[in-house]
Design an enzyme around this catalytic site. Structure first.
Site, PDB file in Angstrom:
ATOM      1  N   ASP A   1     -13.511 -10.766   2.250  1.00 35.73           N
ATOM      2  CA  ASP A   1     -12.667 -11.165   1.115  1.00 35.73           C
ATOM      3  C   ASP A   1     -11.358 -11.798   1.576  1.00 35.73           C
ATOM      4  OD1 ASP A   1     -14.467 -10.147  -0.787  1.00 35.73           O
ATOM      5  OD2 ASP A   1     -13.631  -8.131  -0.591  1.00 35.73           O
TER       6      ASP A   1
ATOM      7  N   CYS B   1      29.367 -11.623  -4.134  1.00 31.34           N
ATOM      8  CA  CYS B   1      28.850 -12.296  -5.334  1.00 31.34           C
ATOM      9  C   CYS B   1      27.804 -13.329  -4.950  1.00 31.34           C
ATOM     10  CB  CYS B   1      29.986 -12.960  -6.110  1.00 31.34           C
ATOM     11  SG  CYS B   1      30.695 -14.380  -5.244  1.00 31.34           S
TER      12      CYS B   1
ATOM     13  N   ASP C   1     -14.166  -8.751  -6.666  1.00 28.37           N
ATOM     14  CA  ASP C   1     -15.288  -8.434  -5.787  1.00 28.37           C
ATOM     15  C   ASP C   1     -15.995  -7.215  -6.402  1.00 28.37           C
ATOM     16  OD1 ASP C   1     -16.878  -8.375  -3.402  1.00 28.37           O
ATOM     17  OD2 ASP C   1     -15.689  -6.647  -2.780  1.00 28.37           O
TER      18      ASP C   1
END
Length: 755
Positions: free
Chosen positions: A645, A12, A443
């Site tokens: 990038d 649990c 881009d």
């Protein structure tokens, strides 16, 4: 250092919280995430301060056991082997349920039969046989306790370590019911021995053996159903694993030989027949065909392949017979990396789960305290029988299974569904946060456009075209820029010869210098020409004309003047405009960031309906644009495919790499769109939204269930409305709360992607 461990014994959210707490106490731990669904622990730590052994000991001290992930596997095995981690759990729970029912059914018949008017054995009928009845019930209950002994072993172990969990609640509840039943037998025996029939009558209906056995059996039933449902959450990963064949045919010295896929080596020549799945990544060396890559990209249209084209493991050969050379095998193949990314995402934790984690750490101790208070209150106000019933009901209704499963099951199904659609979420955090982004920066080259520009127009200045193209191609030959490759490709198509430029120098984001046939030339954008003080007046109108038509002008000059301008055009992807429209409908601000000149960028931006265009942006400035939006309190997603990038991808809240992009871009990103289609970003955002909505539903159910169930079990409404909760009903309700959460998460498999 980052390491993954397999943890056993967790049941649990309290277990999850205990393991995390125990590991995080160690000096040198940077991050520790426990996943209840996959029973895994992922730790980032300083290996100069602590070791794997220290972490394993910390898990053990928390009351659980762990091993390093993959430690018990054959070292030769690949992670592409289908390993259903839930199959063993399903089988175990099924057997526990089957044998529990074997004893529970006769127990319930004996205990409840008289109330229903069912015939009973004569030695169990009547007050004089009451002791027999109690002993028979006890003897039928003991095997059920033994079959489900793991609840008691784990429950009391964690209780004694002051870190009680779900098993502790079940062990205390069912244990108390059994002990009280034994106590009732002793009281009845005492009454009969002393002729005190009032005492016998008082305890005649106080056998709680059926409650003890029923609680354990119902919990096991719930766990069995939960395990079956959890197994379905791994269907997406297993279906990907199934696509890789176990055997392959290789060619050695002209002789065909069938071997296990795990025995393939880099450089082996592999034969693939029509209808077969490709075993590893490679390059075609003979033949041509069409390949169904839908398993990896989600794209249903087969892709034509011929010599020197790449083929990927787990894709399907639709038509031709071909041979290919293995270039990537085992865990280095594309499919293996996809599976690894999906599995890694499942081991991470979404921020929304932190709330549940905080509650889990104190939930079980609070429940035990409420149970004790309930027992004392009703013991004083009514009697001991009422008190024990109420206390047990509080314990079993409160088990926090659903709380621990609420987030990981939805994350697993969501990331698995994404993988099937060609969308890879590299973490649970990226899956949660994507739909919350405000700004999407795109881009241009390779993201909005196809990334394959072509020469459209050429304007010359006192030079013959073939000579000009030869000079241009010589300058651009060693450049990796898509525009440079387009010029070289144009020269090849025209059969124009060119050479290697000497003294080749790249000026990032601007252009290149080089020496061709003993003379220095320069090529690049307008800014570069102006910096080099080259007269551009004669070509200003030409450049404007190119730009207004969506063409990118590239200037070429010698050391005196411009010798020509080439206008190139990169075709916009067919789906880009529709995707941008859909993104804006989702409430996102969509902008383009490009190094292209302003007029060309504006022409493209106008066609696509973009909110803002950032043109002539140097690679290092892309990250600055992301930061400016963040300073305004905006959450930014950046989509790109190039090495330049990577800083912007890393800076943004969500970095999204186009799948056809570079390894560096993909490594820096949080999400990878395998198909290189911007439209998949729309589906990724919608899937993110659907998954988080599903998690919130699960958490609401888990909290609402306990908020409503505990007061009823504690008897708050008993005095006013006569409403109380039988412990057996509480156990049934608790079990099905977990099943509900898992089943609700499976609804994500019905998510429909837009096309």
């Amino acid at each position: 250092m980052k390491q993954k461990f397999d943890v056993s014994g967790m049941t649990c959210s309290a277990c999850q919280a205990a393991v995390e707490k125990g590991v995080k106490k160690l000096d040198g731990i940077d991050k520790a995430d426990v996943n209840l669904l996959s029973n895994s622990l992922v730790v980032e730590y300083d290996d100069e301060k602590i070791s794997d052994k220290d972490i394993l000991n910390a898990v053990s001290d928390s009351g659980y056991s762990a091993i390093i992930h993959g430690e018990n596997k054959d070292t030769k095995s690949s992670n592409l082997e289908k390993i259903d981690v839930y199959e063993e759990e399903v089988k175990e729970k099924k057997n526990q349920l089957k044998y529990s029912l074997l004893f529970l059914i006769p127990l319930m018949y004996v205990a409840m039969g008289p109330m229903m008017g069912l015939p009973q054995p004569s030695f169990l009928v009547g007050i004089e046989n009451l002791l027999n009845l109690g002993l028979v019930q006890m003897l039928l209950t003991i095997p059920v306790l033994i079959i489900n002994s793991h609840f008691f072993k784990n429950g009391f172990k964690t209780l004694f370590r002051l870190a009680p969990n779900m098993d502790s609640l079940i062990a205390i509840g069912s244990g108390a019911a059994f002990v009280y039943g034994v106590f009732a037998i002793f009281r009845i025996s005492t009454g009969m021995g002393h002729g005190d029939m009032d005492l016998v009558h008082k305890y005649a209906h106080d056998f709680y053996f059926e409650s003890a056995a029923m609680i354990l059996t119902l919990i096991t039933l719930g766990k069995s159903l939960e395990a079956r449902a959890k197994r379905k959450t791994s269907d997406a990963i297993n279906s990907l694993m199934d696509l890789t064949p176990q055997r392959a045919t290789i060619e050695v010295n002209g002789v065909q030989k069938e071997i296990d896929v795990s025995d393939i080596k880099i450089g082996d020549i592999i034969i693939v027949k029509p209808g077969s799945n490709i075993p590893v990544d490679g390059v075609i060396v003979e033949g041509n065909t069409s390949i169904d890559e839908s398993a990896l990209t989600g794209e249903s249209v087969p892709v034509e392949k011929t010599i020197d084209d790449k083929v990927l493991a787990a894709t399907t050969n639709k038509a031709g017979f071909f041979k290919f050379r293995a270039t990537l095998i085992g865990e280095d193949t594309t499919i293996a990396k996809i599976i690894e990314l999906v599995e890694d995402a499942n081991t991470t934790k979404a921020p929304i789960a932190k709330m549940a984690d905080k509650i889990s750490g104190v939930f079980v101790p609070v429940v035990i305290a409420i149970s004790i208070v309930t027992a004392v209150y009703w013991g004083i106000k009514v009697d001991f029988e009422m008190a024990i019933s109420m206390a047990i009901a509080v314990l079993v209704i409160s088990c926090p299974c659903a709380l621990g499963l609420a987030t990981p099951v939805a994350i697993m199904v969501g990331t698995g569904k994404g993988a099937k659609l060609g969308i890879l979420f590299k973490s649970a955090e990226s899956l949660e946060n994507l739909h919350n982004t405000d700004v999407i920066l795109l881009d241009k080259t390779g993201t909005i456009t196809k990334g394959i520009p072509s020469v459209v127009e050429i304007k010359l200045n006192e030079i013959e075209e073939r000579e000009f193209i030869s000079i241009a191609a010589s300058l651009e030959k060693n450049s990796e820029h898509p525009l440079a490759r387009a010029i070289v490709r144009y020269a090849d198509e025209k059969n124009i010869k060119y050479t290697d430029a000497q003294n080749f120098t790249t000026l990032t984001g601007m252009g290149v210098f080089g020496n061709v046939n003993g003379k220095t030339y320069i090529t690049g954008n307008l800014k570069l020409m102006e910096e080099e003080e080259i007269d551009t007046d004669k070509f200003i109108n030409t450049a404007d004309e190119f730009a207004n038509n969506g063409l990118t002008p590239i200037y070429f000059a010698d050391d005196e003047k411009i010798i020509g301008v080439i206008g190139l055009q990169d075709t916009i992807k067919e789906t880009s405009k529709d995707a941008i429209t859909k993104l804006k409908k989702l409430g996102k601000t969509v902008s383009m960031v490009t190094g292209d000149n302003e007029k060309t960028a504006n022409a493209i931006g106008k066609t696509l309906g973009l909110d803002k265009i950032y043109a002539e942006v140097m690679p290092e400035n892309k990250e600055e644009i992301v930061r400016k939006y963040q300073e305004q309190g905006k959450k930014v997603a950046f989509v790109g495919d190039g090495i330049n990038d990577a800083p912007a991808l890393a800076r943004s809240e969500i970095g999204i790499a186009i799948g056809a992009g570079t390894d560096i871009a993909i490594e820096s990103a949080d999400i990878v769109l395998i198909k290189s289609e911007l439209y998949d970003l729309v589906n990724a955002i919608k899937l993110s939204d659907a998954t988080i909505r599903n998690i919130k539903q699960n958490l609401f159910w888990a909290f609402f269930y306990n908020t409503l169930g505990i007061p009823i079990a504690a008897g708050i409404f008993y005095t006013s409305f006569g409403l109380k909760l039988n412990p057996m009903i509480g156990a049934l309700a608790m079990s099905f709360s977990s099943v509900f959460v898992v089943t609700n998460a499976l609804r994500l498999n019905t998510f429909k992607a837009e096309k």
